[in-house]
Structure formats: C-alpha cells, structure tokens
Write an enzyme that holds these catalytic residues in place. Sequence first.
Site, PDB file in Angstrom:
ATOM      1  N   ASP A 230       0.766  -1.303  -0.027  1.00 32.30           N
ATOM      2  CA  ASP A 230      -0.002   0.026   0.019  1.00 32.30           C
ATOM      3  C   ASP A 230       1.009   1.029   0.102  1.00 32.30           C
ATOM      4  O   ASP A 230       1.921   1.416   0.796  1.00 32.30           O
ATOM      5  CB  ASP A 230      -0.828  -0.225   1.146  1.00 32.30           C
TER       6      ASP A 230
ATOM      7  N   HIS B 297      -9.953  -4.964  -3.701  1.00 30.42           N
ATOM      8  CA  HIS B 297      -8.798  -5.178  -3.100  1.00 30.42           C
ATOM      9  C   HIS B 297      -8.989  -5.631  -1.801  1.00 30.42           C
ATOM     10  O   HIS B 297      -9.936  -5.333  -1.033  1.00 30.42           O
ATOM     11  CB  HIS B 297      -7.853  -4.013  -3.110  1.00 30.42           C
TER      12      HIS B 297
HETATM   13  P1  AMP Z   1      -9.865   1.359   0.268  1.00 31.14           P
HETATM   14  O1  AMP Z   1     -10.294   2.571   0.997  1.00 31.14           O
HETATM   15  O2  AMP Z   1     -10.192   0.244   0.762  1.00 31.14           O
HETATM   16  O3  AMP Z   1     -10.464   1.620  -0.994  1.00 31.14           O
HETATM   17  O4  AMP Z   1      -8.425   1.455   0.151  1.00 31.14           O
HETATM   18  C1  AMP Z   1      -7.644   2.069  -0.912  1.00 31.14           C
HETATM   19  C2  AMP Z   1      -6.327   1.828  -0.495  1.00 31.14           C
HETATM   20  O5  AMP Z   1      -5.503   2.080  -1.872  1.00 31.14           O
HETATM   21  C3  AMP Z   1      -5.693   2.647   0.483  1.00 31.14           C
HETATM   22  O6  AMP Z   1      -5.131   2.188   1.561  1.00 31.14           O
HETATM   23  C4  AMP Z   1      -4.490   3.580  -0.310  1.00 31.14           C
HETATM   24  O7  AMP Z   1      -3.356   4.003   0.388  1.00 31.14           O
HETATM   25  C5  AMP Z   1      -4.212   2.581  -1.477  1.00 31.14           C
HETATM   26  N1  AMP Z   1      -3.639   3.029  -2.623  1.00 31.14           N
HETATM   27  C6  AMP Z   1      -4.111   4.273  -3.463  1.00 31.14           C
HETATM   28  N2  AMP Z   1      -3.137   4.361  -4.657  1.00 31.14           N
HETATM   29  C7  AMP Z   1      -2.323   3.609  -4.497  1.00 31.14           C
HETATM   30  C8  AMP Z   1      -1.125   2.968  -5.364  1.00 31.14           C
HETATM   31  N3  AMP Z   1      -0.794   3.871  -6.396  1.00 31.14           N
HETATM   32  N4  AMP Z   1      -0.412   2.191  -4.974  1.00 31.14           N
HETATM   33  C9  AMP Z   1      -0.678   1.405  -3.601  1.00 31.14           C
HETATM   34  N5  AMP Z   1      -1.682   1.612  -2.896  1.00 31.14           N
HETATM   35  C10 AMP Z   1      -2.561   2.642  -3.389  1.00 31.14           C
END
Ligand code: AMP
Length: 123
Positions: free
Chosen positions: A35, A106
């Site tokens: 993440d 995810h």
């Molecule tokens: P959610 O709120 O469950 O949709 O979580 C989305 C997650 O995606 C968050 O923990 C973000 O930090 C992560 N995230 C967003 N963009 C990226 C990226 N480019 N690479 C890795 N993680 C990401």
Amino acid sequence: MAATYDPNNIFARILRGEIPCRKVFENEHALAFNDINPQTPTHILVIPKGAYVDMDDFTAKASDAEVAGLFKAVGEVARQAGVVENGYRTLSNCGRDAHQEVPHLHIHIFAGRDLGGMIGRAK
Ligand code: AMP
C-alpha cells in the site's frame, strides 16, 4: 444496482503497467503490492487481475479459478511476509458505507503490530 467498472481506476492502471507498484506477489489471477500509504508496518493489497469493482461484483461474476487464485494469493502473501506467527488482519471495503476509495476489488493485509479491536464505532 451494482457499480460499473471504471477501466481507468488506479489499480487497473497498475495492472496494465501504466503506473508502478511495489509488487510482492503474483499468480495467474491475482497481484499483490505494498500500500502506498501504509497503516501498519506491513500493509499489502491483494487484487484480482480481472475487472471487478468490489467483493459483491467479484463473488457474483468471477470464475471459481479466479476466486481460488485471489484467496490463495492472500494466504501466500501473508506467509511470504512472515506475519502468520504473530497474526494479521484482512479487510475489504465494499461500497459507500465502507468508504471504499479505489473501485477495483482489493483485500488489505494488515500486520506488524497489535491491531486493536475489530472495528471502530460508527459516528
Ligand atoms: P480503500 O479505502 O479500501 O479503497 O483503500 C484504498 C487503498 O489504496 C488505500 O489504503 C490507499 O493507500 C491505497 N492506494 C491508493 N493508490 C495506491 C497506489 N498507487 N499504490 C498502492 N496503494 C494505493
């Protein structure tokens, strides 16, 4: 009604190799990467390679092989990360009330410290 898949969401772009990720594991049906904004010392995301918005979309439409591939990846990632002995938490936000931010399914893997109680009280 189920949400429509946005092919330009950030995880779709990672799957197409358009933007980088810190990959930790891959199998035929799933990709796992760190993440970008970790909430715990180990914070890994495991995603299906297919275009699924969320857990609802995935469990309604994915093949048995895709479902197996994703969930086997979760276990494999946890073992490879060395977090099984102390324990870890998996979480997948689905939809508005869960505050899902990225509209590609995810599964979060959180580990590396005491994770506290299961869930905070809603406001
Ligand atoms: P959610 O709120 O469950 O949709 O979580 C989305 C997650 O995606 C968050 O923990 C973000 O930090 C992560 N995230 C967003 N963009 C990226 C990226 N480019 N690479 C890795 N993680 C990401």
